[in-house]
Enzyme design. Structure first.
Site, PDB file in Angstrom:
ATOM      1  CE  LYS A 174      -1.716   1.844   3.888  1.00  0.00           C
ATOM      2  NZ  LYS A 174      -1.680   3.343   3.923  1.00  0.00           N
ATOM      3  CG  ASN A 175       2.551   2.540   3.551  1.00  0.00           C
ATOM      4  OD1 ASN A 175       1.426   3.027   3.459  1.00  0.00           O
ATOM      5  ND2 ASN A 175       3.025   2.067   4.684  1.00  0.00           N
ATOM      6  CB  CYS A 190      -4.041  11.601  11.256  1.00  0.00           C
ATOM      7  SG  CYS A 190      -3.652   9.866  10.980  1.00  0.00           S
ATOM      8  NE  ARG A 247       0.542   9.687   9.521  1.00  0.00           N
ATOM      9  CZ  ARG A 247      -0.038   8.639   8.947  1.00  0.00           C
ATOM     10  NH1 ARG A 247      -1.316   8.432   9.101  1.00  0.00           N
ATOM     11  NH2 ARG A 247       0.642   7.807   8.213  1.00  0.00           N
ATOM     12  N   PRO A 248       2.259  16.419  10.513  1.00  0.00           N
ATOM     13  CG  PRO A 248       3.954  17.720  11.452  1.00  0.00           C
ATOM     14  CD  PRO A 248       3.196  16.429  11.640  1.00  0.00           C
ATOM     15  CB  VAL A 249       1.750  18.662   5.162  1.00  0.00           C
ATOM     16  CG1 VAL A 249       0.915  17.398   5.237  1.00  0.00           C
ATOM     17  CG2 VAL A 249       0.880  19.903   5.387  1.00  0.00           C
ATOM     18  CG  ASP A 250       6.141  21.205   9.294  1.00  0.00           C
ATOM     19  OD1 ASP A 250       5.798  20.015   9.253  1.00  0.00           O
ATOM     20  OD2 ASP A 250       7.013  21.637  10.066  1.00  0.00           O
ATOM     21  CD  GLN A 251      10.093  19.375   8.059  1.00  0.00           C
ATOM     22  OE1 GLN A 251      11.176  19.493   7.493  1.00  0.00           O
ATOM     23  NE2 GLN A 251       9.720  20.167   9.057  1.00  0.00           N
ATOM     24  CG  ASP A 265       2.910   1.484   9.269  1.00  0.00           C
ATOM     25  OD1 ASP A 265       2.397   2.301  10.066  1.00  0.00           O
ATOM     26  OD2 ASP A 265       2.997   1.696   8.057  1.00  0.00           O
ATOM     27  NE  ARG A 308      -7.079   4.382   5.334  1.00  0.00           N
ATOM     28  CZ  ARG A 308      -6.076   4.658   6.184  1.00  0.00           C
ATOM     29  NH1 ARG A 308      -6.211   4.447   7.470  1.00  0.00           N
ATOM     30  NH2 ARG A 308      -4.937   5.151   5.716  1.00  0.00           N
ATOM     31  NE  ARG A 323      -1.946  12.787   7.818  1.00  0.00           N
ATOM     32  CZ  ARG A 323      -2.051  14.068   8.179  1.00  0.00           C
ATOM     33  NH1 ARG A 323      -3.193  14.512   8.649  1.00  0.00           N
ATOM     34  NH2 ARG A 323      -1.028  14.878   8.061  1.00  0.00           N
ATOM     35  CB  ILE A 347       6.848   6.950  14.591  1.00  0.00           C
ATOM     36  CG1 ILE A 347       8.132   6.118  14.483  1.00  0.00           C
ATOM     37  CG2 ILE A 347       6.548   7.648  13.270  1.00  0.00           C
ATOM     38  CD1 ILE A 347       9.372   6.903  14.112  1.00  0.00           C
TER      39      ILE A 347
END
Length: 422
Positions: free
Chosen positions: A22-23, A118, A123-127, A306, A398, A94, A328
């Site tokens: 999936k990933n 989430c 799980r920020p998207v700032d990076q 995971d 999922r 996400r 994590i």
């Protein structure tokens, strides 16, 4: 709403074919946006997240054809006419943020909804945003959307503040069409990142350092089409390994890559599990109660977050105490409450779970809270006395391709029922 009903106490025996990852599949599907030529994929898992990604791509104008039951997807992004990823789709998955880099790189603009909350953490998207800005993109965040524009991205050196898998993937996809050289420092080393990179190379990208924490990309003017087979799912592999370790039995896993799961295999052997391996198979045998094993999650190649919930389910029925440290995601112990409903003895102290193994679990009604938590409840149900009913298994769908079918084929008593039947 579907539920799983498990009658525990059966050992497992036979063979399971592991599905595509999936990933890896999700960023690879998004990579089709980088070229006007067709991209043909094989070993794509039949998952809800894959279906959501295909729906998003189709809404953008990508032609996407699937071959039912064959794991094949054909993508043609030559007629993309919509550069918006709406909240209605992004909120359910996400990984939708992974269209941001490809859209800006090829089309010069993108409007992608912020993912929102989430269950397992922030799980920020700032990076992602900082990296694209370093490459020259003008980015604003308004009305819940990330809006990005750039005539053409320019190569630069990017050092992310933390190791981020989706951040590495987004910036990698952006960099392949940027002008000049981009260096990604502190890049994620997960096999799924490497699989994306191998597809991009097949499409004409120039990438050095695949599999390391330093990726060097020489931008090209355009990418062409390619054919690619998605890497096997190491997390599905690890989940079935833990299931056999907890329930007992003798199962061979086919179409997998043992070298991508060494940290988990080492811990299972420490727990007393017998594991034989070849290039693309694993045989797992267990005929006694496991020994408790402590572990700490970290970035690849260390023990994966995971797999934390699934291994905790094994520790719940193992002999002795163990400590599980989660580094994590801050909310990734939500399965503990449900495991304790089945008779487990787990307490939480900050980012550490203290597990005292019990001789047996007892079936009960439980609720899945996220993807990997649902897998841990399946494992617990397999070795619990009596019947376990797991609600909200849309989380399971999922990320696992027909898990109940695969487990039934090796002797488990698992059946899917609708909400009305339960």
């Amino acid at each position: 709403m579907d539920k799983l009903v498990i009658e525990g106490g059966r050992q497992l025996a036979g063979e399971i074919k592991v599905s595509g990852a999936k990933n890896a599949a999700l960023p690879i599907l998004c990579a089709s946006l980088l070229s006007a030529d067709p991209v043909q994929l094989a070993n794509v898992p039949d998952l809800q997240d894959v279906r959501t990604t295909l729906k998003l791509l189709r809404q953008m104008g990508v032609q996407a054809e699937t071959v039912e039951g064959a794991g094949k997807v054909m993508l043609d992004a030559s007629k993309v006419n919509n550069l918006v990823a709406p909240y209605e789709l992004v909120k359910t998955m996400r990984a939708s943020i992974l269209v941001l880099g490809p859209l800006v790189a090829r089309f010069g603009e993108a409007k992608v909804s912020l993912p929102g909350g989430c269950a397992i953490g922030a799980r920020p998207v700032d990076q992602h945003i900082k990296g694209l800005q370093a490459m020259g993109a003008e980015i604003s965040i308004e009305h819940g959307f990330i809006e990005a524009r750039a005539k053409r991205l320019k190569g630069t050196r990017i050092i992310t503040d933390m190791i981020t898998v989706t951040g590495t993937e987004n910036l990698l996809m952006a960099a392949v069409l940027a002008e000049g050289e981009t260096v990604l420092e502190n890049a994620a080393r997960e096999p799924e990142v490497g699989d994306l990179a191998h597809l991009l190379v097949a499409m004409g990208a120039k990438i050095d350092g695949i599999g390391t924490d330093r990726l060097v990309i020489q931008g090209v003017d355009k990418l062409h089409g390619a054919e690619h087979t998605v890497v096997p799912d190491r997390i599905e592999t690890g989940t079935f390994l833990c299931a056999v370790a907890a329930a007992g039995g003798d199962v061979t896993l086919r179409h997998t890559r043992p070298q991508t799961l060494e940290a988990v295999i080492d811990k299972l052997r420490e727990a007393g599990v017998t594991i034989d391996e070849g290039d693309d198979w694993l045989r797992v045998r267990m005929n006694r109660r496991a020994s408790a094993v402590s572990f700490r999650t970290s970035e690849y190649p260390a023990f994966p977050t995971d797999m934390q919930a699934q291994f905790m389910a094994l520790n719940a029925v193992a002999d002795g105490p163990s400590r599980v440290v989660e580094t994590i995601f801050e909310n990734r112990f939500m399965h503990v409450q449900e495991l304790n409903r089945l008779g487990a003895n787990v307490t939480i102290d900050g980012n550490t779970a203290l597990v005292n193994g019990v001789a047996k679990l007892s079936g009960a009604k439980v609720m899945a809270t996220d993807l990997r938590a649902s897998a841990s409840l399946v494992i617990a149900g397999l070795c619990a006395e009596g019947e376990t009913l797991i609600d909200r298994i849309y989380h399971l769908d999922r990320g696992y391709d027909r898990m109940e079918v695969k487990l039934t084929a090796v002797g488990a008593n698992v059946r899917r029922v609708s909400g009305k039947q339960a």
